[in-house]
Design an enzyme around this catalytic site. Structure first.
Site, PDB file in Angstrom:
ATOM      1  N   ASP A 141      10.417   4.079   5.369  1.00  0.00           N
ATOM      2  CA  ASP A 141      10.265   2.696   5.865  1.00  0.00           C
ATOM      3  C   ASP A 141      11.972   2.300   7.172  1.00  0.00           C
ATOM      4  OD1 ASP A 141       8.459  -0.323   4.020  1.00  0.00           O
ATOM      5  OD2 ASP A 141      10.425  -0.811   5.760  1.00  0.00           O
ATOM      6  N   VAL A 156       0.730  -1.369  -0.764  1.00  0.00           N
ATOM      7  CA  VAL A 156       0.373   0.196  -0.349  1.00  0.00           C
ATOM      8  C   VAL A 156       0.591   1.254   0.471  1.00  0.00           C
ATOM      9  CG1 VAL A 156      -1.345   1.437   1.344  1.00  0.00           C
ATOM     10  CG2 VAL A 156      -2.093  -1.282   0.623  1.00  0.00           C
ATOM     11  N   ARG A 166       1.233 -13.965   1.756  1.00  0.00           N
ATOM     12  CA  ARG A 166       0.647 -14.299   3.095  1.00  0.00           C
ATOM     13  C   ARG A 166      -0.952 -14.606   3.416  1.00  0.00           C
ATOM     14  NH1 ARG A 166       1.136  -8.006   4.721  1.00  0.00           N
ATOM     15  NH2 ARG A 166       0.657  -7.845   2.442  1.00  0.00           N
ATOM     16  N   ASN A 175     -14.485  -5.605   2.956  1.00  0.00           N
ATOM     17  CA  ASN A 175     -13.812  -6.314   2.884  1.00  0.00           C
ATOM     18  C   ASN A 175     -14.935  -7.760   3.607  1.00  0.00           C
ATOM     19  OD1 ASN A 175     -12.134  -5.942   1.976  1.00  0.00           O
ATOM     20  ND2 ASN A 175     -10.003  -5.640   3.674  1.00  0.00           N
ATOM     21  N   CYS A 230      -5.190  -9.054   3.726  1.00  0.00           N
ATOM     22  CA  CYS A 230      -6.234  -8.887   3.980  1.00  0.00           C
ATOM     23  C   CYS A 230      -7.690  -9.234   4.843  1.00  0.00           C
ATOM     24  CB  CYS A 230      -6.691  -8.206   3.643  1.00  0.00           C
ATOM     25  SG  CYS A 230      -5.373  -6.569   3.352  1.00  0.00           S
ATOM     26  N   GLU A 271      -8.005   1.836   2.585  1.00  0.00           N
ATOM     27  CA  GLU A 271      -7.285   2.041   0.995  1.00  0.00           C
ATOM     28  C   GLU A 271      -7.985   0.903   0.357  1.00  0.00           C
ATOM     29  OE1 GLU A 271      -5.544   3.016  -1.490  1.00  0.00           O
ATOM     30  OE2 GLU A 271      -5.886   2.002  -2.503  1.00  0.00           O
ATOM     31  N   LYS A 295      -7.647 -11.657   7.390  1.00  0.00           N
ATOM     32  CA  LYS A 295      -7.466 -11.166   8.943  1.00  0.00           C
ATOM     33  C   LYS A 295      -8.437  -9.853   9.536  1.00  0.00           C
ATOM     34  CE  LYS A 295      -4.348  -7.354   7.673  1.00  0.00           C
ATOM     35  NZ  LYS A 295      -5.135  -5.323   7.504  1.00  0.00           N
ATOM     36  N   LEU A 344      -7.927  -0.771  -3.131  1.00  0.00           N
ATOM     37  CA  LEU A 344      -6.613  -1.975  -3.789  1.00  0.00           C
ATOM     38  C   LEU A 344      -6.964  -2.935  -3.898  1.00  0.00           C
ATOM     39  CD1 LEU A 344      -3.858  -2.716  -3.306  1.00  0.00           C
ATOM     40  CD2 LEU A 344      -3.437   0.154  -3.831  1.00  0.00           C
ATOM     41  N   GLY A 375     -13.723 -22.060  -5.006  1.00  0.00           N
ATOM     42  CA  GLY A 375     -12.527 -22.358  -5.195  1.00  0.00           C
ATOM     43  C   GLY A 375     -12.113 -22.826  -3.972  1.00  0.00           C
TER      44      GLY A 375
HETATM   45  P1  NAD Z   1       3.266  -4.042   4.027  1.00  0.00           P
HETATM   46  O1  NAD Z   1       3.554  -5.519   5.602  1.00  0.00           O
HETATM   47  O2  NAD Z   1       3.551  -4.579   2.594  1.00  0.00           O
HETATM   48  O3  NAD Z   1       3.964  -2.824   4.164  1.00  0.00           O
HETATM   49  C1  NAD Z   1       4.555  -2.401   5.411  1.00  0.00           C
HETATM   50  C2  NAD Z   1       5.471  -1.854   5.617  1.00  0.00           C
HETATM   51  O4  NAD Z   1       5.455  -0.517   6.734  1.00  0.00           O
HETATM   52  C3  NAD Z   1       6.359  -2.971   5.755  1.00  0.00           C
HETATM   53  O5  NAD Z   1       8.147  -2.166   4.625  1.00  0.00           O
HETATM   54  C4  NAD Z   1       7.333  -2.220   7.220  1.00  0.00           C
HETATM   55  O6  NAD Z   1       8.423  -2.554   7.527  1.00  0.00           O
HETATM   56  C5  NAD Z   1       6.894  -0.863   7.042  1.00  0.00           C
HETATM   57  N1  NAD Z   1       7.074  -0.716   8.729  1.00  0.00           N
HETATM   58  C6  NAD Z   1       6.667  -1.094   9.876  1.00  0.00           C
HETATM   59  N2  NAD Z   1       6.583  -0.893  10.556  1.00  0.00           N
HETATM   60  C7  NAD Z   1       7.344   1.185  10.393  1.00  0.00           C
HETATM   61  C8  NAD Z   1       7.804   2.408  10.778  1.00  0.00           C
HETATM   62  N3  NAD Z   1       7.816   2.271  12.121  1.00  0.00           N
HETATM   63  N4  NAD Z   1       8.129   3.130  10.112  1.00  0.00           N
HETATM   64  C9  NAD Z   1       8.506   2.997   8.969  1.00  0.00           C
HETATM   65  N5  NAD Z   1       7.911   1.990   8.091  1.00  0.00           N
HETATM   66  C10 NAD Z   1       7.504   0.950   9.153  1.00  0.00           C
HETATM   67  O7  NAD Z   1       1.699  -4.476   4.639  1.00  0.00           O
HETATM   68  P2  NAD Z   1       0.988  -3.739   3.946  1.00  0.00           P
HETATM   69  O8  NAD Z   1       0.020  -5.245   2.192  1.00  0.00           O
HETATM   70  O9  NAD Z   1       1.318  -3.133   1.907  1.00  0.00           O
HETATM   71  O10 NAD Z   1      -0.205  -3.037   4.081  1.00  0.00           O
HETATM   72  C11 NAD Z   1      -0.623  -2.270   4.948  1.00  0.00           C
HETATM   73  C12 NAD Z   1      -2.253  -1.502   5.625  1.00  0.00           C
HETATM   74  O11 NAD Z   1      -2.549  -1.390   4.235  1.00  0.00           O
HETATM   75  C13 NAD Z   1      -2.497  -2.687   6.501  1.00  0.00           C
HETATM   76  O12 NAD Z   1      -3.051  -2.766   7.603  1.00  0.00           O
HETATM   77  C14 NAD Z   1      -3.533  -3.491   5.470  1.00  0.00           C
HETATM   78  O13 NAD Z   1      -4.727  -3.967   5.978  1.00  0.00           O
HETATM   79  C15 NAD Z   1      -3.774  -2.028   4.208  1.00  0.00           C
HETATM   80  N6  NAD Z   1      -4.261  -2.719   3.286  1.00  0.00           N
HETATM   81  C16 NAD Z   1      -3.345  -3.337   2.456  1.00  0.00           C
HETATM   82  C17 NAD Z   1      -3.918  -3.753   0.982  1.00  0.00           C
HETATM   83  C18 NAD Z   1      -3.025  -5.098   0.224  1.00  0.00           C
HETATM   84  O14 NAD Z   1      -4.023  -5.637  -0.923  1.00  0.00           O
HETATM   85  N7  NAD Z   1      -2.010  -4.855   0.989  1.00  0.00           N
HETATM   86  C19 NAD Z   1      -4.793  -3.041   0.472  1.00  0.00           C
HETATM   87  C20 NAD Z   1      -5.581  -2.212   1.364  1.00  0.00           C
HETATM   88  C21 NAD Z   1      -5.296  -1.795   2.457  1.00  0.00           C
HETATM   89  C1  UGA Z   2      -8.911  -8.043  -1.498  1.00  0.00           C
HETATM   90  C2  UGA Z   2      -9.977  -6.558  -1.729  1.00  0.00           C
HETATM   91  O1  UGA Z   2     -10.603  -6.917  -3.169  1.00  0.00           O
HETATM   92  C3  UGA Z   2     -10.127  -4.923  -2.170  1.00  0.00           C
HETATM   93  O2  UGA Z   2     -10.654  -4.346  -1.796  1.00  0.00           O
HETATM   94  C4  UGA Z   2      -8.700  -4.517  -0.713  1.00  0.00           C
HETATM   95  O3  UGA Z   2      -8.327  -3.052  -0.269  1.00  0.00           O
HETATM   96  C5  UGA Z   2      -7.800  -5.711  -0.131  1.00  0.00           C
HETATM   97  O4  UGA Z   2      -8.402  -6.474  -0.216  1.00  0.00           O
HETATM   98  C6  UGA Z   2      -7.061  -5.237   1.432  1.00  0.00           C
HETATM   99  O5  UGA Z   2      -8.368  -4.938   1.994  1.00  0.00           O
HETATM  100  O6  UGA Z   2      -5.981  -5.540   1.710  1.00  0.00           O
HETATM  101  P1  UGA Z   2      -6.765  -8.726  -2.241  1.00  0.00           P
HETATM  102  O7  UGA Z   2      -6.279  -9.714  -1.165  1.00  0.00           O
HETATM  103  O8  UGA Z   2      -5.181  -7.985  -2.866  1.00  0.00           O
HETATM  104  O9  UGA Z   2      -7.622  -7.593  -2.144  1.00  0.00           O
HETATM  105  O10 UGA Z   2      -7.079  -9.637  -3.593  1.00  0.00           O
HETATM  106  P2  UGA Z   2      -8.448  -9.958  -3.496  1.00  0.00           P
HETATM  107  O11 UGA Z   2      -8.857 -10.061  -5.544  1.00  0.00           O
HETATM  108  O12 UGA Z   2     -10.452  -9.232  -3.191  1.00  0.00           O
HETATM  109  O13 UGA Z   2      -9.242 -11.600  -2.899  1.00  0.00           O
HETATM  110  C7  UGA Z   2      -9.059 -12.020  -2.412  1.00  0.00           C
HETATM  111  C8  UGA Z   2      -8.709 -14.165  -1.640  1.00  0.00           C
HETATM  112  O14 UGA Z   2      -9.998 -14.320  -2.335  1.00  0.00           O
HETATM  113  C9  UGA Z   2      -7.775 -14.222  -3.183  1.00  0.00           C
HETATM  114  O15 UGA Z   2      -6.631 -15.562  -2.208  1.00  0.00           O
HETATM  115  C10 UGA Z   2      -7.968 -15.084  -4.154  1.00  0.00           C
HETATM  116  O16 UGA Z   2      -8.190 -16.190  -4.614  1.00  0.00           O
HETATM  117  C11 UGA Z   2      -9.674 -15.293  -3.847  1.00  0.00           C
HETATM  118  N1  UGA Z   2     -10.921 -15.001  -4.322  1.00  0.00           N
HETATM  119  C12 UGA Z   2     -11.856 -13.936  -4.889  1.00  0.00           C
HETATM  120  C13 UGA Z   2     -11.778 -15.903  -4.503  1.00  0.00           C
HETATM  121  O17 UGA Z   2     -11.633 -17.046  -3.967  1.00  0.00           O
HETATM  122  N2  UGA Z   2     -13.077 -15.694  -4.875  1.00  0.00           N
HETATM  123  C14 UGA Z   2     -13.136 -14.659  -5.926  1.00  0.00           C
HETATM  124  O18 UGA Z   2     -14.493 -14.560  -7.122  1.00  0.00           O
HETATM  125  C15 UGA Z   2     -12.742 -14.074  -5.756  1.00  0.00           C
END
Ligand code: NAD
Ligand code: UGA
Length: 428
Positions: A30, A11, A327, A208, A260, A149, A263, A151, A253
């Protein structure tokens, strides 16, 4: 605008790159020195399609650093994008967010808009505000905004540039932040949902949880379809055409995974329980998801009474296609179960690496190596590469004839025409 993004993960990196593309000066911080060194050497530590090119295109406005103080001092906007993983009891581990607040506090000497993008439990942003006040930071010097977010990994840049909405949660007496956010995102076209801090946090969790509900719902329907020899993919199409239901997230599936959904559903369950609300649906979603691998193990055991002697090629390790993220990957969950059953497991993924060593499991670098001599091939992640396989060629290389479609993503007829046996879930 001068913006500091804290956290260079999926993100944080996407946020930083997109904000730079929108014309802002962005410093992405970071605490992981290796990550920052890689980024400064032009290497992107994750696989996210297009991200590397996007960052390269915007390097004149985008810098990477470990020095939080420097980044925060010169910025007027601070984004919190650190991880919020699960604790053992399912609640959210807020220690990374707390650490960031402790680190930011002494650097606030001029007005800052502090924006939380990390997914945090209801009430967290209110608590952040109170914590900063308790640290004697003047309320004239900052505001807290929740801007969750939405995405998806695999299409992160597109999603952030073309969101279906921008959710902004504000404190009741905050009249300053909305115009700042609107100016920052002025080049993004999307409707605004402006609500309270708690409201914005809840929109993220509810979103979610709803998507996870659709997946567990269709997985349960698939189990019922199986008993009546109905193809669940037809059912998904049939119900999906109703605009009140919609076609998305109805692919049955191995279940949902990733950093995400698992958790966030757990966390929302705990949030409800903390107010003595028994979240029946949230618990059912998880029960279906947690038992979805069992459905496939049962199929494999029925197909192969001597399963432990078989070579199983598992295609896919990532939790979904177009990412290297493992993850909470359902593919890895399946691999672990096969390892416990002492099968000879050969795993292949175009981008992801197994997150840990396991007995009887090896990862190979090519699809051909994985399927050579396999008694059974399991599609665990629906990468396009696996959907376009030459099944006649596959048959020549395999020892057995069973193809288990763990994502219901393959063309059954094509596979059967090549003399292979197709096994999906609820495919009639
Ligand atoms: P990530 O684990 O990929 O990245 C987190 C980063 O934060 C790591 O690089 C870590 O080293 C850094 N960090 C931790 N503590 C720090 C500090 N004190 N100072 C500076 N850097 C620090 O996590 P992510 O997947 O990007 O997710 C971040 C957040 O966004 C989570 O709350 C997640 O739920 C949310 N989110 C994730 C997604 C996704 O698709 N991954 C989508 C929407 C929302
Ligand atoms: C999901 C949400 O789609 C995002 O909008 C959100 O921002 C993000 O979580 C988050 O909060 O981190 P993401 O985890 O990247 O995004 O992936 P998805 O495309 O949503 O898929 C999640 C899981 O569901 C995968 O394991 C995928 O294989 C599974 N899935 C998805 C199914 O089993 N069936 C489906 O029809 C769709």
């Amino acid at each position: 605008m001068n913006i500091c993004v804290i956290g260079a993960g999926y993100v944080g990196l996407t946020t930083a790159a997109v904000l730079a593309e929108l014309g802002h000066e962005v410093c992405c911080i970071d605490k992981d020195q290796n990550k920052i060194t890689e980024l400064n050497n032009g290497k992107i530590p994750i696989y996210e399609p297009g991200l590397s090119e996007f960052i390269a295109k915007n390097t004149n406005r985008l810098s990477f650093n470990t020095n939080l103080e420097e980044g925060v001092k010169k910025a007027s906007i601070i984004f919190i994008c650190v991880g919020t993983p699960s604790l053992a009891d399912g609640k959210t581990n807020l220690s990374y967010v707390d650490a960031v607040i402790n680190e930011i506090a002494p650097c606030i000497h001029s007005y800052k808009t502090i924006i939380t993008k990390s997914t945090v439990p209801i009430g967290t942003n209110e608590q952040i505000y109170e914590k900063l006040l308790a640290k004697k930071i003047s309320p004239e010097l900052f505001n807290i905004v929740s801007n969750p977010e939405f995405l998806r990994e695999g299409s992160a840049i597109y999603d952030m540039l073309h969101p279906d909405k921008i959710v902004v949660g504000l404190r009741q007496d905050d009249t300053q932040s909305l115009p700042i956010i609107q100016e920052m995102y002025s080049r993004i076209q999307a409707p605004y949902i402006v609500t309270s801090l708690n409201g914005a946090e809840m929109i993220k969790y509810a979103s979610n949880a709803f998507l996870a509900t659709k997946i567990s719902f269709i997985n349960e329907i698939a189990r019922i379809c199986e008993a009546f020899h109905i193809d669940v993919n037809d059912v998904s199409k049939g119900i999906g055409l109703d605009p009140r239901i919609g076609p998305h997230f109805l692919q049955a599936g191995l279940g949902y995974g990733g950093s995400c959904f698992p958790k966030d559903v757990k966390s929302l369950e705990q949030i409800a329980l903390s107010k003595q609300i028994h979240p029946l649906i949230l618990q059912a979603i998880q029960t279906v998801n947690d038992t979805q691998i069992d459905v496939y193990i049962h199929k494999l055991k029925t197909l192969f009474p001597d399963l432990h002697t078989k070579k199983i090629a598992v295609l896919g390790i990532a939790f979904k296609p177009n990412t290297d993220d493992t993850r909470d990957s359902p593919a890895e969950r399946l691999i672990s179960r096969l390892s416990q059953l002492t099968c000879d497991v050969c795993a292949y993924d175009p981008k992801a690496k197994l997150s840990r060593d396991q007995h009887h499991v090896r990862q190979v670098n090519s699809l051909d190596e994985a399927i050579k001599g396999a008694d059974c091939v399991v599609i665990a992640t629906d990468w396009d590469e696996f959907k376009q396989l030459d099944w006649a060629e596959m048959k020549k290389q395999m020892n057995g004839t069973i193809i288990v479609d763990g994502r219901n993503c393959l063309n059954r007829k094509e596979i059967e025409q090549c003399g292979l046996r197709y096994v999906g879930v609820g495919r009639g």
